[in-house]
Design an enzyme around this catalytic site. Structure first.
Site, PDB file in Angstrom:
ATOM      1  N   TYR A 196     -13.487   5.013  12.196  1.00 57.13           N
ATOM      2  CA  TYR A 196     -12.698   6.227  11.986  1.00 57.13           C
ATOM      3  C   TYR A 196     -13.593   7.453  12.201  1.00 57.13           C
ATOM      4  O   TYR A 196     -14.696   7.526  11.645  1.00 57.13           O
ATOM      5  CB  TYR A 196     -12.149   6.267  10.567  1.00 57.13           C
ATOM      6  CG  TYR A 196     -11.011   5.314  10.294  1.00 57.13           C
ATOM      7  CD1 TYR A 196      -9.689   5.728  10.413  1.00 57.13           C
ATOM      8  CD2 TYR A 196     -11.252   4.004   9.893  1.00 57.13           C
ATOM      9  CE1 TYR A 196      -8.641   4.870  10.148  1.00 57.13           C
ATOM     10  CE2 TYR A 196     -10.217   3.132   9.624  1.00 57.13           C
ATOM     11  CZ  TYR A 196      -8.907   3.578   9.752  1.00 57.13           C
ATOM     12  OH  TYR A 196      -7.874   2.713   9.492  1.00 57.13           O
ATOM     13  N   ASP A 245     -11.177   5.843  16.111  1.00 55.02           N
ATOM     14  CA  ASP A 245      -9.838   6.185  15.608  1.00 55.02           C
ATOM     15  C   ASP A 245      -9.857   7.610  15.058  1.00 55.02           C
ATOM     16  O   ASP A 245     -10.413   7.871  13.993  1.00 55.02           O
ATOM     17  CB  ASP A 245      -9.434   5.193  14.525  1.00 55.02           C
ATOM     18  CG  ASP A 245      -7.981   5.358  14.096  1.00 55.02           C
ATOM     19  OD1 ASP A 245      -7.373   6.394  14.428  1.00 55.02           O
ATOM     20  OD2 ASP A 245      -7.464   4.441  13.435  1.00 55.02           O
ATOM     21  N   ARG A 259     -13.874  -1.119  14.044  1.00 55.77           N
ATOM     22  CA  ARG A 259     -13.048   0.058  14.321  1.00 55.77           C
ATOM     23  C   ARG A 259     -13.633   1.210  13.511  1.00 55.77           C
ATOM     24  O   ARG A 259     -13.721   1.126  12.282  1.00 55.77           O
ATOM     25  CB  ARG A 259     -11.602  -0.207  13.909  1.00 55.77           C
ATOM     26  CG  ARG A 259     -10.679   0.993  13.996  1.00 55.77           C
ATOM     27  CD  ARG A 259      -9.234   0.595  13.797  1.00 55.77           C
ATOM     28  NE  ARG A 259      -9.007  -0.120  12.566  1.00 55.77           N
ATOM     29  CZ  ARG A 259      -8.147   0.272  11.621  1.00 55.77           C
ATOM     30  NH1 ARG A 259      -7.460   1.394  11.770  1.00 55.77           N
ATOM     31  NH2 ARG A 259      -7.964  -0.445  10.535  1.00 55.77           N
ATOM     32  N   ASP A 284       0.808  -1.224   0.000  1.00 55.64           N
ATOM     33  CA  ASP A 284       0.000   0.000   0.000  1.00 55.64           C
ATOM     34  C   ASP A 284       0.836   1.266   0.000  1.00 55.64           C
ATOM     35  O   ASP A 284       0.900   1.997   0.988  1.00 55.64           O
ATOM     36  CB  ASP A 284      -0.951  -0.029   1.200  1.00 55.64           C
ATOM     37  CG  ASP A 284      -2.044   1.013   1.106  1.00 55.64           C
ATOM     38  OD1 ASP A 284      -2.079   1.750   0.111  1.00 55.64           O
ATOM     39  OD2 ASP A 284      -2.856   1.099   2.043  1.00 55.64           O
ATOM     40  N   THR A 331      -1.949  -1.394   7.335  1.00 56.02           N
ATOM     41  CA  THR A 331      -2.075  -0.347   6.334  1.00 56.02           C
ATOM     42  C   THR A 331      -2.989  -0.812   5.211  1.00 56.02           C
ATOM     43  O   THR A 331      -3.050  -0.192   4.165  1.00 56.02           O
ATOM     44  CB  THR A 331      -0.707   0.035   5.762  1.00 56.02           C
ATOM     45  OG1 THR A 331      -0.838   1.136   4.872  1.00 56.02           O
ATOM     46  CG2 THR A 331      -0.088  -1.113   4.977  1.00 56.02           C
ATOM     47  N   HIS A 371      -0.350   4.420  17.338  1.00 56.00           N
ATOM     48  CA  HIS A 371       0.532   3.707  16.420  1.00 56.00           C
ATOM     49  C   HIS A 371       1.986   3.897  16.849  1.00 56.00           C
ATOM     50  O   HIS A 371       2.407   5.004  17.201  1.00 56.00           O
ATOM     51  CB  HIS A 371       0.359   4.232  14.997  1.00 56.00           C
ATOM     52  CG  HIS A 371      -1.024   4.037  14.460  1.00 56.00           C
ATOM     53  ND1 HIS A 371      -1.392   2.902  13.780  1.00 56.00           N
ATOM     54  CD2 HIS A 371      -2.124   4.815  14.515  1.00 56.00           C
ATOM     55  CE1 HIS A 371      -2.660   2.993  13.423  1.00 56.00           C
ATOM     56  NE2 HIS A 371      -3.123   4.143  13.857  1.00 56.00           N
ATOM     57  N   GLU A 410      -8.296   5.848  19.830  1.00 51.66           N
ATOM     58  CA  GLU A 410      -6.988   5.775  19.166  1.00 51.66           C
ATOM     59  C   GLU A 410      -6.588   7.121  18.570  1.00 51.66           C
ATOM     60  O   GLU A 410      -7.400   7.825  17.984  1.00 51.66           O
ATOM     61  CB  GLU A 410      -7.022   4.720  18.064  1.00 51.66           C
ATOM     62  CG  GLU A 410      -5.659   4.461  17.433  1.00 51.66           C
ATOM     63  CD  GLU A 410      -5.557   3.068  16.850  1.00 51.66           C
ATOM     64  OE1 GLU A 410      -5.319   2.127  17.629  1.00 51.66           O
ATOM     65  OE2 GLU A 410      -5.741   2.926  15.628  1.00 51.66           O
ATOM     66  N   TYR A 435       4.099   7.199   7.700  1.00 47.60           N
ATOM     67  CA  TYR A 435       3.954   6.808   6.314  1.00 47.60           C
ATOM     68  C   TYR A 435       5.247   6.983   5.518  1.00 47.60           C
ATOM     69  O   TYR A 435       5.224   7.138   4.298  1.00 47.60           O
ATOM     70  CB  TYR A 435       2.822   7.598   5.653  1.00 47.60           C
ATOM     71  CG  TYR A 435       1.465   7.217   6.189  1.00 47.60           C
ATOM     72  CD1 TYR A 435       1.141   5.883   6.429  1.00 47.60           C
ATOM     73  CD2 TYR A 435       0.502   8.179   6.477  1.00 47.60           C
ATOM     74  CE1 TYR A 435      -0.095   5.521   6.936  1.00 47.60           C
ATOM     75  CE2 TYR A 435      -0.737   7.822   6.974  1.00 47.60           C
ATOM     76  CZ  TYR A 435      -1.031   6.491   7.198  1.00 47.60           C
ATOM     77  OH  TYR A 435      -2.262   6.131   7.694  1.00 47.60           O
ATOM     78  N   HIS A 487       0.110   6.339  -0.028  1.00 46.96           N
ATOM     79  CA  HIS A 487       0.102   7.286   1.073  1.00 46.96           C
ATOM     80  C   HIS A 487       0.892   8.520   0.645  1.00 46.96           C
ATOM     81  O   HIS A 487       1.783   8.437  -0.200  1.00 46.96           O
ATOM     82  CB  HIS A 487       0.788   6.709   2.314  1.00 46.96           C
ATOM     83  CG  HIS A 487       0.056   5.575   2.951  1.00 46.96           C
ATOM     84  ND1 HIS A 487      -0.970   5.759   3.837  1.00 46.96           N
ATOM     85  CD2 HIS A 487       0.218   4.236   2.850  1.00 46.96           C
ATOM     86  CE1 HIS A 487      -1.413   4.583   4.258  1.00 46.96           C
ATOM     87  NE2 HIS A 487      -0.711   3.643   3.669  1.00 46.96           N
TER      88      HIS A 487
END
Length: 404
Positions: A166, A195, A164, A44, A297, A246, A221, A92, A47
């Site tokens: 966001y 999150d 989860r 991925d 990710t 993270h 989070e 990232y 980003h």
């Protein structure tokens, strides 16, 4: 004596269902033993910063670094990778993606060489499966609420009960979704976490948590901007539920422990640069008495399999985790993608990671990494939000990450 004879990289692009196309780089470590190949995945790349690596040039660099090494020289490979692609302290950073793909391939190669699974090479499984929290992506338009409610219905029917969610871009829509999903499903679902993705300052995040506390959720989070230790500590002291963050560098992990700023480490194999450095983060967490979950990710099956082996082997992984990428993409690159049973992830069968590349599937997705056709408004989702309005991004003043 078995030696690595070639590093082969293949870039692929896989669309997500109804969303962006993500670029990945497959890693193959070929050896002088017929049929012994380690596979890995640089997952991925879509980003920010908005550039891609030169895959052909990177392949030459990795051949220079790795050809001639033996399958069990994992520590030496990590040393060479860290010299050439040092930790940048940014979640990232592209270098951690590069290191992760190679490191995963080394663990796969070493385990295959010994005829065991990666989880066995890591010390053996301490659990049979890990619950997975399905991601509900951020509400940014009115229609997102209904779309996300439909997604929860679908995943509940498939056996998922952890989610989860966001939040942080449109707080009014976030609240509407949270109340609607709880009213519809009641206690049949568990909201593992809200999150915030570092979008809000901690006071704004705490105000929103207070506002929706009656909905019920287990974690909060990233309720503070990147590297805001004081903000995380404020949120941890202020909130009635644990705070997770993270962990994407050794120094960052030590800083979080020194400030006692979080309760939970979110440890993603890709975010820290591979299985080898991830083990150090789990060791730090265990020594500090911090719980862990395995982050993501949104990898394809190779990266997800690596996360599964780690999740089964690390005692400190005591919470539902996040790797769910293969369910988000329209296609994969292996013969047998990872599977989810009753909302849980298990270690694939077979030696190494248990993953075998499917040449036809690889060919169907192969192509140069590109940002062409990628809507920046869809990708950018970690710029700060005006906490007073709860709507729309401010103009970013530094690199921001992508919507996950």
């Amino acid at each position: 004596m078995v030696q690595i004879t070639q590093v082969r990289l293949t870039s692929v692009n896989t669309p997500r269902h109804g969303s962006i196309t993500c670029g990945h780089v497959l890693v193959e470590l070929l050896t002088d033993t017929d049929g012994l190949v380690g596979v890995g995945e640089m997952s991925d790349f879509q980003h920010l910063p908005r550039y891609h690596v030169d895959v052909a040039d990177l392949e030459g660099t990795l051949n220079e670094l790795l050809v001639g090494l033996e399958p069990l020289q994992i520590t030496e490979v990590e040393r060479r990778l860290e010299q050439s692609f040092p930790q940048a302290g940014y979640i990232y950073d592209k270098s951690r993606t590069i290191k992760c793909g190679v490191d995963i391939a080394m663990w796969d190669l070493a385990a295959k060489h010994l005829g065991v699974r990666v989880v066995d090479l890591l010390g053996g499984a301490v659990r049979d499966a890990v619950p997975i929290a399905y991601p509900i992506f951020r509400q940014q338009r009115d229609e997102d609420v209904a779309r996300n409610l439909t997604m929860v219905d679908r995943r509940v029917a498939e056996g998922f009960d952890h989610f989860r969610v966001y939040v942080g871009r449109r707080l009014d829509l976030d609240e509407r979704f949270l109340r609607a999903v709880r009213e519809k499903h009641g206690d049949a679902i568990i909201i593992k976490s809200l999150d915030f993705s570092n979008l809000l300052d901690p006071r704004a995040a705490c105000r929103f948590v207070d506002r929706v506390a009656d909905v019920g959720f287990d974690l909060v989070e990233s309720p503070a901007p990147h590297h805001d230790i004081r903000g995380l500590a404020h949120a941890r002291d202020r909130l009635p539920v644990p705070v997770s963050e993270h962990v994407y560098g050794f120094r960052w992990a030590l800083d979080l422990v020194a400030a006692d700023a979080v309760d939970v480490f979110n440890v993603s194999v890709i975010a820290i640069g591979g299985i080898t450095p991830a083990r150090r983060i789990f060791a730090i967490a265990e020594a500090a008495g911090k719980s862990c979950l395995v982050g993501t990710t949104q990898e394809l099956s190779i990266g997800t399999a690596a996360a599964a082996h780690v999740a089964m082997a690390m005692p400190s992984v005591s919470l539902p985790s996040d790797p769910v990428g293969p369910l988000l993409y329209t296609r994969d690159v292996v013969r047998e993608p990872v599977s989810y049973v009753g909302g849980t992830l298990r270690v694939p069968a077979g030696p190494g990671l248990g993953m075998v590349l499917d040449p036809a599937r690889v060919a169907a997705s192969a192509g140069p990494l590109t940002w062409a056709g990628t809507d920046a408004a869809t990708v950018i989702d970690r710029a700060p939000t005006d906490p007073a309005a709860g709507t729309g991004p401010l103009r970013p003043t530094s690199p921001v990450g992508a919507s996950r």
